[in-house]
Design a protein around this motif. Structure first.
Motif, PDB file in Angstrom:
ATOM      1  N   GLN B  66       0.850  -1.187   0.000  1.00 39.84           N
ATOM      2  CA  GLN B  66       0.000   0.000   0.000  1.00 39.84           C
ATOM      3  C   GLN B  66       0.883   1.232   0.000  1.00 39.84           C
ATOM      4  O   GLN B  66       1.765   1.371   0.852  1.00 39.84           O
ATOM      5  N   TYR B  67       0.615   2.104  -0.953  1.00 39.20           N
ATOM      6  CA  TYR B  67       1.421   3.309  -1.093  1.00 39.20           C
ATOM      7  C   TYR B  67       0.499   4.505  -1.325  1.00 39.20           C
ATOM      8  O   TYR B  67      -0.261   4.520  -2.300  1.00 39.20           O
ATOM      9  N   GLY B  68       0.584   5.469  -0.455  1.00 37.42           N
ATOM     10  CA  GLY B  68      -0.228   6.670  -0.609  1.00 37.42           C
ATOM     11  C   GLY B  68       0.343   7.577  -1.681  1.00 37.42           C
ATOM     12  O   GLY B  68       1.555   7.710  -1.829  1.00 37.42           O
ATOM     13  N   SER B  98      -8.628   8.715   0.807  1.00 39.14           N
ATOM     14  CA  SER B  98      -7.205   9.058   0.823  1.00 39.14           C
ATOM     15  C   SER B  98      -6.530   8.216  -0.243  1.00 39.14           C
ATOM     16  O   SER B  98      -6.379   7.004  -0.082  1.00 39.14           O
ATOM     17  N   THR B 100      -4.716   5.798  -2.136  1.00 38.09           N
ATOM     18  CA  THR B 100      -3.701   4.806  -1.771  1.00 38.09           C
ATOM     19  C   THR B 100      -3.723   3.723  -2.835  1.00 38.09           C
ATOM     20  O   THR B 100      -4.772   3.138  -3.117  1.00 38.09           O
ATOM     21  N   LEU B 102      -3.003   0.105  -3.965  1.00 39.78           N
ATOM     22  CA  LEU B 102      -2.841  -1.227  -3.378  1.00 39.78           C
ATOM     23  C   LEU B 102      -2.368  -2.154  -4.486  1.00 39.78           C
ATOM     24  O   LEU B 102      -3.126  -2.509  -5.397  1.00 39.78           O
TER      25      LEU B 102
END
Lengths: 133, 223
Positions: B66-68, B98, B100, B102
């Motif tokens: 997971q990376y915002g 928000s 993100t 995945l």
């Protein structure tokens, strides 16, 4: 392209009071319509303007209706109404001032002024001003 | 780059002329709706966002997937695709509100970090600028002014009992607006080419099927 100077007519409370006295033919002291009552008329007119054109109060006033102090006749506070609708506010103010009188002539003038108010805010063509019957 | 003031003024001036009796406040409020519909339906406002992806290592054997991501203008509404450093599409979904990303798979190469590229679709968001005009990219007013002004006139003319209200003309302008955002969508998906097909990664390497029992969340190609 030439840049026009922004029109500052009817930009402040004082402007409305001054021009209303011209229409009311009440420019010599002691006044028939005192400054406090005219400012009250302005406040009430803005309430009606909010009723028929809420978009005029969306940004500058965040949807609320401004209220101006009635004890300051030299009020230079800006009345943030878009230029094309200011004439309507002026006639609404005048209509409210006429309404308190009991002469038939004043009633007719009050109705005419209110028609101008409605025409400017909700329509296009301003109805002709008729003379007293 | 945000829209130039001259383009904004041109749009508003044209609307003021053709919508007599309309207030500037009403025009700007309706414009926000017009831009919202335009970008939502066309996916024409795009941004490429690079983000660092960490492979598993001795310390973090379960790799983070997971990376915002963030953008400086507008809001991210859709994920159009994720590419690894080799340009290979990677299966991923976008979590909102928000933003993100995945990833389905963590990278398995022995590197400290990898740079993945996400292509996202954006839309307008509040707050607007100091003049209450929506913050939009420059290209929309220079390339599609006809569509924007048509959408604005359609929305304004739908208002009954107003001096500029005209339901029949609102329908006419609405058709023109629909043609405009459809053209913008075509331009975006064909990468502003004429006659070329929309780009997709060679089908042999695409993983948008259920073969092999591998389920892939969402479309990962640039279709």
């Amino acid at each position: 392209m030439p840049q026009a100077t922004p029109n500052t007519a009817l930009a402040t409370v004082k402007d409305y009071i001054t021009d209303a006295r011209v229409l009311l033919q009440d420019q010599v002291s002691p006044y028939r319509y005192d400054d406090g009552s005219l400012i009250t008329s302005l406040n009430v007119t803005l309430l009606q303007a909010r009723h028929v054109r809420p978009d005029l109060f969306v940004y500058k006033y965040c949807g609320e209706v401004p209220q101006f102090a009635t004890d300051d006749s030299q009020n230079t506070s800006k009345v943030w109404i878009e230029p094309q609708f200011r004439l309507g506010i002026l006639f609404g103010l005048v209509s409210h001032a006429y309404s308190r009188d009991q002469e038939d002539v004043q009633d007719a003038k009050a109705n005419e002024a209110m028609q101008v108010f409605n025409a400017v805010l909700t329509g296009l063509a301003i109805p002709p001003i008729k003379g007293a019957a | 780059m945000t829209a130039f003031k001259k383009d904004i003024d041109r749009i508003l001036n044209q609307a003021r002329v053709e919508l007599a009796g309309a207030s500037d406040a009403a025009l700007k409020a309706s414009l926000f709706e017009v831009f919202t519909d335009f970008f939502d339906w066309s996916d024409s406002w795009r941004e490429t966002i690079t983000f660092a992806v960490l492979p598993p290592n001795a310390d973090t054997q379960l790799a983070n997937t997971q990376y915002g991501i963030a953008t400086s203008e507008g809001q991210i509404i859709r994920l159009l695709g994720v590419l690894d450093p080799n340009g290979v599409p990677q299966p991923a979904i976008l979590l909102l509100p928000s933003p993100t990303i995945l990833l389905q798979n963590a990278p398995n190469v022995a590197q400290d970090t990898l740079k993945y590229t996400a292509v996202v679709s954006k839309n307008v968001v509040l707050p607007a600028d100091a003049d209450a005009f929506p913050i939009v990219p420059e290209f929309v007013l220079t390339r599609y002014p006809t569509a924007i002004i048509a959408g604005l006139k359609a929305k304004m003319m739908m208002q009954p009992k107003m001096p500029y209200g005209n339901l029949k003309m609102a329908q006419v302008h609405w058709v023109s607006f629909n043609n405009g955002w459809a053209q913008a969508k075509t331009d975006a998906y064909h990468s502003n080419t004429v006659g070329a097909q929309s780009w997709r990664f060679p089908s042999g390497y695409r993983m948008n099927s259920q073969r092999g029992g591998i389920s892939v969340p969402g479309d990962i190609g640039f279709s």
